[in-house]
Design a protein around this motif. Structure first.
Motif, PDB file in Angstrom:
ATOM      1  N   ASP A   1       3.411  48.644 -45.115  1.00 42.27           N
ATOM      2  CA  ASP A   1       3.235  48.361 -46.487  1.00 42.27           C
ATOM      3  C   ASP A   1       2.263  49.165 -47.345  1.00 42.27           C
ATOM      4  N   PRO A   2       2.635  49.638 -48.503  1.00 43.31           N
ATOM      5  CA  PRO A   2       1.326  50.520 -49.389  1.00 43.31           C
ATOM      6  C   PRO A   2       0.285  49.689 -49.477  1.00 43.31           C
ATOM      7  N   ALA A   3      -1.022  50.081 -49.275  1.00 44.38           N
ATOM      8  CA  ALA A   3      -2.151  49.250 -49.764  1.00 44.38           C
ATOM      9  C   ALA A   3      -3.161  50.225 -50.253  1.00 44.38           C
ATOM     10  N   ALA A   4      -4.343  49.603 -50.742  1.00 49.66           N
ATOM     11  CA  ALA A   4      -5.365  50.561 -51.179  1.00 49.66           C
ATOM     12  C   ALA A   4      -6.622  50.158 -50.168  1.00 49.66           C
ATOM     13  N   ALA A   5      -7.643  50.843 -50.243  1.00 54.29           N
ATOM     14  CA  ALA A   5      -8.803  50.617 -49.317  1.00 54.29           C
ATOM     15  C   ALA A   5     -10.075  50.454 -50.227  1.00 54.29           C
ATOM     16  N   LEU A   6     -10.814  49.635 -49.686  1.00 51.63           N
ATOM     17  CA  LEU A   6     -12.188  49.483 -50.613  1.00 51.63           C
ATOM     18  C   LEU A   6     -12.840  50.667 -51.101  1.00 51.63           C
ATOM     19  N   PRO A   7     -12.938  51.786 -50.146  1.00 54.34           N
ATOM     20  CA  PRO A   7     -14.149  52.930 -50.807  1.00 54.34           C
ATOM     21  C   PRO A   7     -12.942  53.834 -51.813  1.00 54.34           C
ATOM     22  N   VAL A   8     -11.887  53.771 -51.353  1.00 51.10           N
ATOM     23  CA  VAL A   8     -10.824  54.432 -52.153  1.00 51.10           C
ATOM     24  C   VAL A   8     -10.923  53.908 -53.505  1.00 51.10           C
ATOM     25  N   GLN A   9     -10.842  52.480 -53.525  1.00 48.78           N
ATOM     26  CA  GLN A   9     -10.710  51.568 -54.929  1.00 48.78           C
ATOM     27  C   GLN A   9     -12.086  51.913 -55.923  1.00 48.78           C
ATOM     28  N   VAL A  10     -13.171  52.111 -55.005  1.00 48.56           N
ATOM     29  CA  VAL A  10     -14.451  52.419 -55.655  1.00 48.56           C
ATOM     30  C   VAL A  10     -14.063  53.842 -56.566  1.00 48.56           C
ATOM     31  N   TYR A  11     -13.658  54.847 -55.627  1.00 50.95           N
ATOM     32  CA  TYR A  11     -13.422  56.201 -56.281  1.00 50.95           C
ATOM     33  C   TYR A  11     -12.334  55.994 -57.406  1.00 50.95           C
ATOM     34  N   ASN A  12     -11.315  55.331 -57.108  1.00 49.03           N
ATOM     35  CA  ASN A  12     -10.530  55.239 -58.182  1.00 49.03           C
ATOM     36  C   ASN A  12     -10.739  54.547 -59.502  1.00 49.03           C
ATOM     37  N   TRP A  13     -11.731  53.596 -59.386  1.00 43.49           N
ATOM     38  CA  TRP A  13     -12.341  53.047 -60.577  1.00 43.49           C
ATOM     39  C   TRP A  13     -13.272  53.824 -61.303  1.00 43.49           C
ATOM     40  N   THR A  14     -13.923  54.587 -60.563  1.00 47.56           N
ATOM     41  CA  THR A  14     -14.784  55.340 -61.249  1.00 47.56           C
ATOM     42  C   THR A  14     -14.160  56.506 -62.071  1.00 47.56           C
ATOM     43  N   GLN A  15     -13.096  56.726 -61.746  1.00 44.41           N
ATOM     44  CA  GLN A  15     -12.276  57.961 -62.394  1.00 44.41           C
ATOM     45  C   GLN A  15     -11.598  57.226 -63.759  1.00 44.41           C
ATOM     46  N   ARG A  16     -11.648  56.090 -63.908  1.00 42.82           N
ATOM     47  CA  ARG A  16     -10.931  55.348 -65.033  1.00 42.82           C
ATOM     48  C   ARG A  16     -11.804  55.585 -66.453  1.00 42.82           C
ATOM     49  N   ALA A  17     -11.128  55.699 -67.641  1.00 38.29           N
ATOM     50  CA  ALA A  17     -11.954  56.157 -68.754  1.00 38.29           C
ATOM     51  C   ALA A  17     -12.850  54.670 -69.198  1.00 38.29           C
ATOM     52  N   ASP A  18     -11.977  53.532 -69.149  1.00 39.40           N
ATOM     53  CA  ASP A  18     -12.668  52.321 -69.824  1.00 39.40           C
ATOM     54  C   ASP A  18     -14.001  52.148 -69.080  1.00 39.40           C
ATOM     55  N   PRO A  19     -15.014  52.030 -70.039  1.00 34.55           N
ATOM     56  CA  PRO A  19     -16.225  51.556 -69.289  1.00 34.55           C
ATOM     57  C   PRO A  19     -16.282  50.403 -68.826  1.00 34.55           C
ATOM     58  N   ALA A  20     -15.429  49.401 -68.773  1.00 30.13           N
ATOM     59  CA  ALA A  20     -15.447  48.189 -67.976  1.00 30.13           C
ATOM     60  C   ALA A  20     -15.199  48.478 -66.793  1.00 30.13           C
ATOM     61  N   PHE A  21     -14.465  49.446 -66.159  1.00 31.16           N
ATOM     62  CA  PHE A  21     -14.390  49.846 -64.872  1.00 31.16           C
ATOM     63  C   PHE A  21     -15.611  50.425 -64.100  1.00 31.16           C
ATOM     64  N   VAL A  22     -16.582  50.534 -64.869  1.00 32.81           N
ATOM     65  CA  VAL A  22     -17.884  50.916 -64.049  1.00 32.81           C
ATOM     66  C   VAL A  22     -18.409  49.964 -63.435  1.00 32.81           C
ATOM     67  N   GLU A  23     -18.423  48.606 -64.233  1.00 31.33           N
ATOM     68  CA  GLU A  23     -19.005  47.659 -63.495  1.00 31.33           C
ATOM     69  C   GLU A  23     -18.138  47.030 -62.516  1.00 31.33           C
ATOM     70  N   ARG A  24     -16.898  47.224 -62.468  1.00 28.91           N
ATOM     71  CA  ARG A  24     -15.837  46.764 -61.304  1.00 28.91           C
ATOM     72  C   ARG A  24     -16.160  47.820 -60.116  1.00 28.91           C
ATOM     73  N   ALA A  25     -16.384  49.066 -60.442  1.00 28.18           N
ATOM     74  CA  ALA A  25     -16.648  49.881 -59.273  1.00 28.18           C
ATOM     75  C   ALA A  25     -17.951  49.552 -58.620  1.00 28.18           C
ATOM     76  N   SER A  26     -19.044  49.103 -59.387  1.00 25.53           N
ATOM     77  CA  SER A  26     -20.263  48.698 -58.735  1.00 25.53           C
ATOM     78  C   SER A  26     -20.111  47.320 -58.068  1.00 25.53           C
ATOM     79  N   GLY A  27     -19.274  46.652 -58.677  1.00 20.77           N
ATOM     80  CA  GLY A  27     -18.844  45.316 -57.776  1.00 20.77           C
ATOM     81  C   GLY A  27     -18.298  45.502 -56.700  1.00 20.77           C
ATOM     82  N   ALA A  28     -17.357  46.611 -56.457  1.00 18.61           N
ATOM     83  CA  ALA A  28     -16.505  46.996 -55.295  1.00 18.61           C
ATOM     84  C   ALA A  28     -17.452  47.267 -54.342  1.00 18.61           C
ATOM     85  N   ILE A  29     -18.520  48.075 -54.978  1.00 21.66           N
ATOM     86  CA  ILE A  29     -19.652  48.656 -53.632  1.00 21.66           C
ATOM     87  C   ILE A  29     -20.373  47.311 -53.194  1.00 21.66           C
ATOM     88  N   ILE A  30     -20.488  46.344 -54.186  1.00 22.08           N
ATOM     89  CA  ILE A  30     -21.316  45.152 -53.381  1.00 22.08           C
ATOM     90  C   ILE A  30     -20.698  44.547 -52.547  1.00 22.08           C
TER      91      ILE A  30
END
Ligand SMILES: Nc1ncnc2c1ncn2[C@@H]1O[C@H](COP(=O)(O)OP(=O)(O)O)[C@@H](O)[C@H]1O
Ligand SMILES: [Mg+2]
Lengths: 265, 447
Positions: free
Chosen positions: B394-423
């Motif tokens: 089944d399709p799925a994502a992966a943690l580091p790719v999710q970080v990459y993905n979120w850093t690409q998004r425009a909304d600044p709210a995703f910055v916090e989420r990308a860092s959270g994913a790194i944690i």
């Protein structure tokens, strides 16, 4: 060669266990053993002496085919055990090594319990049908190695925790446990103190009643003390082979004499 | 006579004063120590800065703003036929629920007498996250007896409101922002005073699936964590046995000749191949040739296996080499076969090294991003993969790719989420290293 034939006559009483004829060993281009003939008698201690690097260990390792594990090593000639050629294609070296046990220079117990060290051989060769039988083999072997009294209360303690001399006797017990017919010992006392050495020598004297024992030693006193026959190696040649007493008191070859009197080696 | 004379007049001076050569040697040694300390200092500083920045940015992702409000789950809207039939209940879409939430919030504002001048109905509606309706709907579908009751719920607030509570959004920025109005922020202030809105721990950041660009407040790591876990399973199951078997063969059985030398060199080279190359290889072989699905953990796992194999082989071979030859001699000398020697004696002694290498390899694989981008793991996946083994396809994502993905998004709210994913990623890595240390301790034996 003629010299050796003559000395042989005096010990014709013992049965020949291992007969080596025209053995050549090469490590790549290095000709380490040159045309050696030796007969190892059963229930007798045979000592190999000679200066370091002369090929004693190499020749000893031919007798149980431990040299097979060295890629560049090539053995030629004929070595028979009870008349069967041990380098025959049909021979599985693993089976041979169960019959021809080996004790190494440095004590090398497995990092397991004392019991498991001794029981390992019987286990892999299926010598015991029950736990009780295995216990018996372990006890008998440890007794034979004169170690039972010292370790009987701590059979589950690690073998590596014993003293050097005890470790070496444990290795002897381990080799004895598989009921070999020949026991090869490569400088078994070189890592031991004089007291442990004396114990191991005493042990060798007892083992002689059951096995053919071949011992490599750099100590001429040791050879004199424990062996009945002695082979002197020099630069890959077997220089002289005969009764220990005769070799030490009345060597026929000048090289033997020089070595014994401390001029070579 | 001459000898005695030499002894009585020492060539060098007193032992109490250092000669020039000694002084020079000591200075060199001191200098070297300073270099070493400086290097360690720089490394520690980099680590502290990294951790501080990640924690500073990311910890807030674990807390989310919720509106505490009573929600009237109107039976007339949710179950028109009144039979609580599951299929009928499902016909009510999130639009229906969204209206309920709006009504409830409007009611709450009236009841509390929160009069904000110029507050429009759409302002009230946008206080609530678009995702909240779906969450309430899921809850009702799972628990139909709630229908007709008024339940007190923690309703997910809009990302901008969350940003206001976390200091990302201010009155000034709101004036320029079409997605949030000053009136909403005023309302938020009022509600905060009365305890109607506040932050609390956000489990759904760890469990929920990713959300669209417009709903950062609902985005979670659930699918990414599952995808990464599935890939780690694939890597462990494939790379450990293959790597260990290959190492044992090369180290103990293979003849030493030109071919094995060549293989050895190439394994070392493979370990140095850039990971993106493995991604291209995976795309060509596993997806284009073998026809495996894109974005699937099985493909990611296979690619990461290829990447991890050299690491495992190299460390396993080192561990096997480190086993003293005397142990092999001992076993062979009493008539053990080669195989028995290896499996009874060499492998147990090499186990700590093998495990450490494997876990380091896994940790590398867990953090690997580039090859996964190429095999489509970067896709937006909202559905959780099934349980393995089917779920591996089944399709799925992966943690580091999710970080990459979120850093690409425009909304600044995703910055916090990308860092959270790194944690989260770092916690997994730390846990794996801890396991490596524990296993090492457990298996380590002296000889
Ligand atoms: N594993 C080996 N590989 C290559 N050469 C070896 C090896 N073992 C021994 N030799 C060579 O064979 C000769 C005899 O060595 P060895 O049998 O160990 O002598 P000794 O035991 O009498 O001291 C030496 O020249 C040594 O360099
Ligand atoms: Mg030697």
């Amino acid at each position: 060669m003629n010299v050796m034939r003559q000395t042989d006559d005096t010990t014709a009483t013992a049965e020949i266990k291992i007969a080596a004829k025209g053995v050549q060993v090469y490590y790549g281009d290095n000709h380490a053993i040159k045309d050696v003939d030796v007969d190892i008698a059963d229930r007798t201690v045979t000592a190999f002496i000679g200066p370091s690097g002369c090929g004693k260990s190499t020749f000893l390792r031919c007798l149980n085919r431990m040299n097979d594990t060295i890629d560049i090593c090539r053995v030629e000639g004929k070595i028979t055990l009870d008349g069967e050629d041990i380098y025959d294609k049909r021979v599985d070296p693993v089976q041979l090594r169960a019959k021809v046990g080996m004790v190494f220079q440095k004590p090398n117990p497995f990092p397991k319990s004392i019991y498991d060290n001794v029981a390992y051989g019987p286990r892999i060769h299926g010598l015991a049908r029950s736990k009780a039988e295995l216990d018996e083999i372990v006890e008998k072997s440890l007794r034979r190695a004169a170690l039972w009294g010292e370790v009987k209360d701590r059979l589950n303690a690690p073998g590596t925790g014993l003293s050097g001399g005890q470790q070496q006797r444990l290795c002897i017990a381990r080799a004895v446990a598989t009921s070999p017919e020949v026991l090869l010992m490569d400088e078994p006392c070189s890592a031991l103190d004089p007291i442990a050495t004396a114990q191991v020598e005493e042990l060798i004297d007892e083992l002689r009643s059951r096995f053919a024992v071949v011992i490599v030693t750099h100590s001429m006193q040791q050879a004199a003390r424990v062996s009945r026959k002695t082979a002197f190696f020099h630069l890959g040649n077997l220089v002289e082979f005969g009764e220990t007493g005769q070799i030490f008191t009345n060597p026929r070859d000048p090289r033997t004499e020089s070595y014994i009197t401390g001029r070579i080696g | 006579m001459t000898n005695a004379a030499v002894h009585s007049t020492p060539r060098s001076g007193s032992l109490f004063s250092q000669d020039q050569r000694t002084r020079r040697r000591n200075t060199a040694e001191r200098r070297f120590r300073i270099y070493g300390q400086a290097a360690i200092g720089i490394a520690m500083m980099a680590l502290v800065i990294l951790l501080a920045s990640v924690l500073g940015n990311g910890l807030s992702a674990f807390r989310q703003t919720f509106i505490n409000m009573p929600v009237t789950l109107d039976a007339d809207v949710l179950d028109k036929k009144g039979n609580r039939d599951a299929d009928d209940l499902k016909k009510v879409t999130t639009i229906g629920y969204s209206k309920l939430l709006l009504n409830s919030l409007t009611q709450l504002i009236e009841d509390q007498g929160l009069a904000i001048e110029g507050l429009a109905a759409s302002d009230i509606k946008d206080m609530i996250s678009d995702d909240a309706a779906a969450q309430v709907r899921n809850r009702v579908l799972a628990n139909p007896e709630l229908i007709g009751q008024t339940v007190s719920l923690k309703v997910l607030a809009n990302g901008r409101i969350d940003g206001y509570l976390k200091g990302r959004v201010s009155m000034e920025s709101a004036e320029r922002d079409s997605n949030v109005s000053v009136n909403q922020l005023r309302l938020t202030d009022e509600m905060m005073e009365r305890g109607l809105i506040g932050k609390s721990f956000n489990w759904s950041f760890i469990t929920a699936a990713d959300a669209s660009e417009l709903r950062p407040e609902a985005a979670g790591l659930g699918v990414a964590i599952l995808g990464s876990a599935y890939m780690m399973i694939v890597v462990l199951v494939l790379a450990l046995p293959i790597g260990v078997a290959a190492s044992i063969y090369l180290e103990e059985f293979a003849p030493k000749n030109r071919w094995t030398d060549l293989i050895e060199v190439n394994i070392s080279n493979l370990a140095a191949v850039p990971s993106i190359v493995f991604g291209i290889l995976g795309l060509a072989i596993f997806i284009n040739f073998a026809g495996l699905p894109q974005s699937a953990p099985i493909v990611g796992g296979l690619v990461l296996t290829l990447m991890t194999l050299p690491t495992i082989i190299i460390s396993t071979r080192a561990a096997i080499k480190a086993v003293p030859p005397s142990i092999r001699d001992a076993a062979l000398g009493i008539g053990a076969s080669k195989m028995q020697t290896v499996f009874h004696h060499v492998l147990p002694l090499a186990a700590p090294g093998i495990l450490t290498g494997t876990i380091i390899g896994l940790a590398q694989a867990l953090g690997e991003t580039a090859p996964l981008l190429l095999i489509g793991m970067v896709a937006f996946v909202r559905d959780f993969p099934a349980a393995p083994p089917e779920g591996l396809f089944d399709p799925a994502a992966a943690l580091p790719v999710q970080v990459y993905n979120w850093t690409q998004r425009a909304d600044p709210a995703f910055v916090e989420r990308a860092s959270g994913a790194i944690i989260v990623l770092l916690i997994f890595l730390l846990a794996m290293n801890a396991v490596a240390i524990l296993l090492r301790r457990k298996f380590e034996r002296r000889w």
